[in-house]
Write a protein that holds these residues in place. Structure first.
Motif, PDB file in Angstrom:
ATOM      1  N   ALA A  21      22.036  74.963 106.685  1.00  0.00           N
ATOM      2  CA  ALA A  21      21.826  75.016 108.125  1.00  0.00           C
ATOM      3  C   ALA A  21      21.371  73.654 108.613  1.00  0.00           C
ATOM      4  CB  ALA A  21      20.782  76.068 108.457  1.00  0.00           C
ATOM      5  N   GLY A  22      21.976  73.183 109.685  1.00  0.00           N
ATOM      6  CA  GLY A  22      21.582  71.909 110.258  1.00  0.00           C
ATOM      7  C   GLY A  22      22.487  70.758 109.891  1.00  0.00           C
ATOM      8  N   ILE A  94      21.030  83.573 111.446  1.00  0.00           N
ATOM      9  CA  ILE A  94      19.744  82.931 111.205  1.00  0.00           C
ATOM     10  C   ILE A  94      18.996  83.671 110.094  1.00  0.00           C
ATOM     11  CG2 ILE A  94      17.477  82.456 112.227  1.00  0.00           C
ATOM     12  CD1 ILE A  94      19.020  81.898 114.862  1.00  0.00           C
ATOM     13  N   GLU A  95      19.054  85.014 110.077  1.00  0.00           N
ATOM     14  CA  GLU A  95      18.415  85.804 109.019  1.00  0.00           C
ATOM     15  C   GLU A  95      19.013  85.500 107.651  1.00  0.00           C
ATOM     16  OE1 GLU A  95      18.504  90.004 109.819  1.00  0.00           O
ATOM     17  OE2 GLU A  95      17.815  89.718 111.876  1.00  0.00           O
ATOM     18  N   GLY A  97      20.740  82.792 106.796  1.00  0.00           N
ATOM     19  CA  GLY A  97      20.601  81.389 106.445  1.00  0.00           C
ATOM     20  C   GLY A  97      21.873  80.593 106.666  1.00  0.00           C
ATOM     21  N   ALA A  99      22.965  79.706 109.641  1.00  0.00           N
ATOM     22  CA  ALA A  99      22.729  78.807 110.769  1.00  0.00           C
ATOM     23  C   ALA A  99      21.236  78.730 111.015  1.00  0.00           C
ATOM     24  CB  ALA A  99      23.445  79.330 112.013  1.00  0.00           C
ATOM     25  N   LYS A 100      20.855  77.737 111.799  1.00  0.00           N
ATOM     26  CA  LYS A 100      19.451  77.658 112.202  1.00  0.00           C
ATOM     27  C   LYS A 100      19.368  77.637 113.711  1.00  0.00           C
ATOM     28  CE  LYS A 100      18.364  72.780 112.230  1.00  0.00           C
ATOM     29  NZ  LYS A 100      17.527  71.761 111.651  1.00  0.00           N
ATOM     30  N   ASP A 101      18.186  77.902 114.226  1.00  0.00           N
ATOM     31  CA  ASP A 101      17.976  78.052 115.654  1.00  0.00           C
ATOM     32  C   ASP A 101      18.408  76.900 116.495  1.00  0.00           C
ATOM     33  OD1 ASP A 101      17.336  79.890 117.473  1.00  0.00           O
ATOM     34  OD2 ASP A 101      15.180  79.814 117.152  1.00  0.00           O
TER      35      ASP A 101
END
Length: 101
Positions: A21-22, A94-95, A97, A99-101
């Motif tokens: 993520a990111g 997001i849960e 993993g 992707a991230k916020d």
């Protein structure tokens, strides 16, 4: 509920070459209007190290909708879900993993 979503490779442990993520690659979530109030949600850009069919199975159970994986000539494997599932997909990714916020 989110177990065994990754594809295991021969010699490398899971998660070595998966996109974290990111990173600069994005997951695109789009809403397509059908006729009337009907909509389709498309998800593309998920890393190749994940079982798309297992992700769809989790999405279908969690969101109470129908869905499938199609092979698009330009975008590769694309997940299609019935209805406007944009916010739900964001929360689950997001849960998991992906992707991230």
């Amino acid at each position: 509920m989110f177990t065994n979503l990754m594809v295991l490779q021969d010699s490398s442990p899971p998660g070595d070459d998966l996109l974290l993520a990111g990173t600069e690659d994005y997951i695109h979530i789009k809403i397509q209007q059908r006729n009337g109030r009907k909509t389709l949600t498309t998800v593309q850009g998920i890393a190749g190290g994940y079982h798309k069919k297992k992700l769809v199975k989790v999405f279908k159970k969690k969101f109470a909708c129908n869905g499938t994986v199609i092979e698009h000539p330009e975008y590769g494997e694309v997940i299609l879900l019935q209805g406007d599932q944009c916010k739900n997909i964001c929360q689950v990714q997001i849960e998991i993993g992906l992707a991230k916020d």
